[in-house]
Every structure is written in structure tokens, then in C-alpha cells.
Write a protein that holds these residues in place. Structure first.
Motif, mmCIF file in Angstrom:
data_model
loop_
_atom_site.group_PDB
_atom_site.id
_atom_site.type_symbol
_atom_site.label_atom_id
_atom_site.label_comp_id
_atom_site.label_asym_id
_atom_site.label_seq_id
_atom_site.Cartn_x
_atom_site.Cartn_y
_atom_site.Cartn_z
ATOM 1 N N LEU A 53 -26.895 -5.995 67.970
ATOM 2 C CA LEU A 53 -27.991 -6.641 68.962
ATOM 3 C C LEU A 53 -28.190 -5.719 70.124
ATOM 4 O O LEU A 53 -26.966 -5.581 70.848
ATOM 5 C CB LEU A 53 -27.089 -8.207 69.432
ATOM 6 N N ARG A 54 -29.379 -5.685 70.599
ATOM 7 C CA ARG A 54 -29.640 -4.961 71.636
ATOM 8 C C ARG A 54 -31.005 -5.342 72.049
ATOM 9 O O ARG A 54 -31.926 -6.107 71.493
ATOM 10 C CB ARG A 54 -29.729 -3.355 71.399
ATOM 11 N N LEU A 55 -31.255 -5.336 73.302
ATOM 12 C CA LEU A 55 -32.571 -5.625 74.136
ATOM 13 C C LEU A 55 -33.670 -4.782 73.684
ATOM 14 O O LEU A 55 -33.621 -3.745 73.764
ATOM 15 C CB LEU A 55 -32.171 -5.633 75.538
ATOM 16 N N THR A 56 -34.806 -5.463 73.573
ATOM 17 C CA THR A 56 -36.009 -4.945 73.528
ATOM 18 C C THR A 56 -36.437 -4.351 74.901
ATOM 19 O O THR A 56 -35.960 -4.909 76.014
ATOM 20 C CB THR A 56 -37.116 -5.635 72.779
ATOM 21 N N GLU A 57 -37.525 -3.720 74.997
ATOM 22 C CA GLU A 57 -38.162 -3.401 76.492
ATOM 23 C C GLU A 57 -38.584 -4.727 77.117
ATOM 24 O O GLU A 57 -38.420 -4.793 78.288
ATOM 25 C CB GLU A 57 -39.383 -2.476 76.274
ATOM 26 N N GLU A 58 -39.268 -5.369 76.222
ATOM 27 C CA GLU A 58 -39.730 -6.932 76.917
ATOM 28 C C GLU A 58 -38.219 -7.780 77.306
ATOM 29 O O GLU A 58 -38.449 -8.233 78.487
ATOM 30 C CB GLU A 58 -40.187 -7.745 75.740
ATOM 31 N N GLY A 59 -37.258 -7.471 76.576
ATOM 32 C CA GLY A 59 -35.779 -8.364 76.833
ATOM 33 C C GLY A 59 -35.305 -7.768 78.331
ATOM 34 O O GLY A 59 -34.993 -8.495 79.191
ATOM 35 N N ARG A 60 -35.475 -6.202 78.517
ATOM 36 C CA ARG A 60 -34.842 -5.844 79.673
ATOM 37 C C ARG A 60 -35.808 -6.125 80.699
ATOM 38 O O ARG A 60 -35.148 -6.171 81.907
ATOM 39 C CB ARG A 60 -34.988 -4.052 79.523
ATOM 40 N N THR A 61 -37.159 -6.239 80.720
ATOM 41 C CA THR A 61 -37.944 -6.659 81.651
ATOM 42 C C THR A 61 -37.654 -8.063 82.059
ATOM 43 O O THR A 61 -37.637 -8.242 83.316
ATOM 44 C CB THR A 61 -39.479 -6.454 81.145
ATOM 45 N N MET A 62 -37.477 -9.022 81.095
ATOM 46 C CA MET A 62 -37.075 -10.277 81.544
ATOM 47 C C MET A 62 -35.634 -10.428 82.290
ATOM 48 O O MET A 62 -35.586 -11.087 83.203
ATOM 49 C CB MET A 62 -37.102 -11.139 80.220
ATOM 50 N N VAL A 63 -34.771 -9.676 81.690
ATOM 51 C CA VAL A 63 -33.487 -9.475 82.797
ATOM 52 C C VAL A 63 -33.572 -9.166 83.984
ATOM 53 O O VAL A 63 -33.101 -9.692 84.950
ATOM 54 C CB VAL A 63 -32.564 -8.740 81.925
ATOM 55 N N ARG A 64 -34.509 -7.987 84.210
ATOM 56 C CA ARG A 64 -34.773 -7.780 85.629
ATOM 57 C C ARG A 64 -35.278 -8.854 86.347
ATOM 58 O O ARG A 64 -34.860 -9.121 87.450
ATOM 59 C CB ARG A 64 -35.510 -6.534 85.492
ATOM 60 N N TYR A 65 -36.242 -9.416 85.807
ATOM 61 C CA TYR A 65 -36.849 -10.653 86.644
ATOM 62 C C TYR A 65 -36.002 -11.782 86.987
ATOM 63 O O TYR A 65 -35.955 -12.611 88.110
ATOM 64 C CB TYR A 65 -38.294 -11.025 86.074
ATOM 65 N N LEU A 66 -35.375 -12.279 85.772
ATOM 66 C CA LEU A 66 -34.297 -13.397 86.019
ATOM 67 C C LEU A 66 -33.228 -13.166 86.725
ATOM 68 O O LEU A 66 -32.698 -14.179 87.420
ATOM 69 C CB LEU A 66 -33.947 -13.780 84.779
ATOM 70 N N THR A 67 -32.503 -11.878 87.008
ATOM 71 C CA THR A 67 -31.771 -11.549 87.765
ATOM 72 C C THR A 67 -32.148 -11.868 89.388
ATOM 73 O O THR A 67 -31.461 -12.254 90.187
ATOM 74 C CB THR A 67 -30.928 -10.369 87.586
ATOM 75 N N ARG A 68 -33.386 -11.453 89.605
ATOM 76 C CA ARG A 68 -33.902 -11.709 90.746
ATOM 77 C C ARG A 68 -34.214 -13.253 90.979
ATOM 78 O O ARG A 68 -33.830 -13.529 92.564
ATOM 79 C CB ARG A 68 -35.365 -10.795 90.955
ATOM 80 N N ILE A 69 -34.522 -13.872 90.142
ATOM 81 C CA ILE A 69 -34.845 -15.140 90.440
ATOM 82 C C ILE A 69 -33.399 -15.886 90.674
ATOM 83 O O ILE A 69 -33.360 -16.788 91.533
ATOM 84 C CB ILE A 69 -35.679 -15.832 89.014
ATOM 85 N N ARG A 70 -32.414 -15.524 89.940
ATOM 86 C CA ARG A 70 -30.981 -16.127 90.185
ATOM 87 C C ARG A 70 -30.743 -15.869 91.462
ATOM 88 O O ARG A 70 -30.108 -16.807 92.063
ATOM 89 C CB ARG A 70 -30.203 -15.462 89.059
ATOM 90 N N ALA A 71 -30.690 -14.590 91.916
ATOM 91 C CA ALA A 71 -30.581 -14.246 93.418
ATOM 92 C C ALA A 71 -31.258 -15.107 94.388
ATOM 93 O O ALA A 71 -30.654 -15.548 95.303
ATOM 94 C CB ALA A 71 -30.603 -12.820 93.510
#
Length: 327
Positions: A53-71
Motif C-alpha cells: 500500500l502506498r499513496l498516489t500523487e492524488e493521495g499525497r495532494t489530498m493528505v496535504r490539503y486535509l492536514t491543513r483543514i484539520r489544523a
């Protein structure tokens, strides 16, 4: 943040659906359904599932935005609590290990006198790990040493620290023999010449330590061949090895507190000659974090403690006529 987004972030962190599901107290199929729902909503593939299991480029992008939303959500909740009732919440703080053990007891004690309803969670780790924790939403504030220049960091510079050599007298005598006293006086006045210590073994931190990186850069600049036969993150052990008489270490100014608190005639401290290397000590928050009264108060308190500690160590060096080249 929706449950599906929370499940995705957990899976992205663990990179193992079974382990992530166990942490979330759901079945792997339930967690997988949440991820699939996001993929269908946005028309993307978030994970490559084989061979592992590993993230796609889209997955990494979503992680970046969701961590900012969570913050942002965390900041909103804390700010609402701050406004509605005052100082209640949780302060998540990160510091390098040695600095934390020196600064935290006095700082947190003073802070709790004014903010008894604020819980303080402390992470002790190297600066690189603390950077990742802040960006991932796990920290509110950290004390960084030569932290990276990230666009999401809001920084407050506190001081710049020089490097110092700590070495035992027995190691100096073994290296310089009958010339020890003359070399000792020269090192005190002008700083230690590391090119004269090529045969001395150094104990330093691990490779992610920003202090160790600065030391390695210094040795490379001087074309000094080096090896660190022992790497350990605990600076107290560096000092213990030095006391044994077989090793030396190069450290930042704040780490000299351990030498000051455990005085011994066996150890010598010198500035480092020809070194322009300075370690930037900064308080760092997430750029999108909203200012909270208790967080601001703690940052101010910690900043004062750092500056007071640095001034005390500088005074100790001055009393012993230990010159810091370039200052």
C-alpha cells in the motif's frame, strides 16, 4: 472534517488498512468503503494497493490539503473555547531532546500557574521530526534548531548559537604531550583548531540531528577527515564519553548547560576556531494556526527562557575566559 476524510488520513499515515482499521475500531472493509467513497466523489485513485500500500500523487495532494483543514478546524475549536470561557484547551509542544530536558521543567511550571486548565503535551525529538509533526497537525508549536525553510512555517527567531568543543584533559594531554599547556591557552584565546585533533575520536548525534549536520559541514569545510564511531541522541551520554578521556564532542552553546550543571576539572570547553557556523534557534508555528491567548503566552515564556539561558551560558564562558571566535 468528515469521517471518511479522517479514515483516509489514518490509512495514509499507517499505510496498512488492517492496522488503521484497528486503531479506528472499525473493520478493514468499513475503512476501505470510506476511502472508496472519497475516490468516487473526486474521481481519483488515492492508493496503489500492490505490491504494498502506498499513496498516489492524488493521495499525497489530498493528505496535504486535509492536514491543513484539520489544523484550521483545531484552531477554530481552540479559539472558540478561548473566547467563550478563557484558557482551556491542549497545547501540543515539541522540543529537541536535550533542550527540552533543560527548558521544559521551569517553563511548564510557570505556565501552569497562569493557565491551570490547559493541558500540555510534549514531544521530545530532533528538529526534522518536529517539522513533520507540525505539518501533519500533531503539534501546535515547536522549538527548532536550523529548521527547514517551509512556506507553511511562521517563525520567530530567538538566538544564534556558536559551536563548542568539549574534550577531556587526558585526551588533550594524549594528543599534545608536553605542549598541552601551550595548546590549551591558545585554544582558550583563539578557539580550538580542529585540524590539530584529527586523531581524536568524536561522539556525535544521529544523522538527522541538525547540530550534527552543522558539525559535519564544518569538518568538510576544513577538509578534516572524520568518523563518528558512536552516534547517540542523548547529549548527556556525549559528556559521559568525554569524561572517559577517549572521545570529544562538538556541541551548540545551549548544550554546555550539561557541563555547567555537572562540573568536573577533567573537561575542557573551547570555542571552535574559524567556524562561521551558527545554529538558528526559532519558535515555529503553522502559518494557518489562529493565535490563542495561552499559546501566545507559552511562546513568550519559552522565548524568554531560551534567551535567559543563553545569556547565563555566555556569562559562564566569559568568566572562564573562553573565547567564541567571531563573536
Amino acid at each position: 472534517m468528515t469521517t471518511s476524510f479522517q479514515m483516509f488520513l489514518l490509512a495514509a499515515r499507517e499505510l496498512n488498512f488492517s492496522r488503521a482499521a484497528e486503531i479506528a475500531y472499525v473493520t478493514p472493509q468499513c475503512l476501505s468503503d470510506h476511502v472508496k467513497r472519497i475516490e468516487e466523489t473526486y474521481g481519483v485513485t488515492l492508493f496503489i494497493r500492490k505490491p504494498h500500500l502506498r499513496l498516489t500523487e492524488e493521495g499525497r495532494t489530498m493528505v496535504r490539503y486535509l492536514t491543513r483543514i484539520r489544523a484550521l478546524e483545531d484552531s477554530m475549536e481552540n479559539e472558540l473555547a478561548d473566547v467563550s470561557g478563557g484558557a482551556r484547551g491542549t497545547l501540543r509542544l515539541g522540543l529537541p531532546v536535550t533542550r527540552g530536558s533543560i527548558l521544559i521543567p521551569q517553563t511548564v511550571t510557570k505556565f501552569r500557574e497562569h493557565f491551570p486548565n490547559v493541558e500540555v503535551e510534549i514531544r521530545l525529538s530532533d528538529t526534522r521530526n518536529l517539522e513533520e509533526l507540525l505539518l501533519g497537525g500533531a503539534l501546535d508549536l515547536f522549538l527548532g534548531v536550523d529548521a527547514g525553510q517551509h512556506a507553511l512555517f511562521r517563525r520567530e527567531s530567538l538566538c544564534r548559537e556558536a559551536l563548542y568543543l568539549v574534550i577531556s584533559r587526558s585526551a588533550m594531554r594524549a594528543q599534545f604531550g608536553e605542549h598541552y599547556q601551550a595548546v590549551h591557552e591558545n585554544f582558550l584565546r583563539y578557539g580550538a583548531d580542529l585540524t590539530q585533533l584529527k586523531d581524536v575520536s568524536f561522539v556525535q548525534g544521529h544523522k538527522r540531528s541538525t547540530t550534527t549536520v552543522a558539525v559535519e559541514q564544518l569538518l568538510l569545510q576544513k577538509n578534516i577527515p572524520y568518523s563518528f564511531p558512536i552516534r547517540v541522541s542523548n547529549f548527556d551520554l556525549h559528556i559521559d564519553f568525554c569524561r572517559m578521556g577517549r572521545y570529544a564532542t562538538v556541541c551548540s552553546r545551549s548544550h554546555l548547560r550539561r557541563v555547567i550543571d555537572q562540573p568536573t576539572a577533567e573537561l575542557e570547553v573551547y570555542g571552535v576556531r574559524g567556524s562561521k557556523n551558527r545554529l538558528d534557534v526559532e519558535l515555529i508555528e503553522h502559518r494557518d494556526a489562529q493565535p490563542l491567548a495561552y499559546r501566545t503566552a507559552f511562546a513568550q515564556l519559552l522565548g524568554r527562557c531560551v534567551l535567559d539561558e543563553d545569556a547565563a551560558i555566555c556569562s559562564w564562558l566569559q568568566d572562564r575566559a573562553i573565547v567564541t571566535p567571531g563573536e
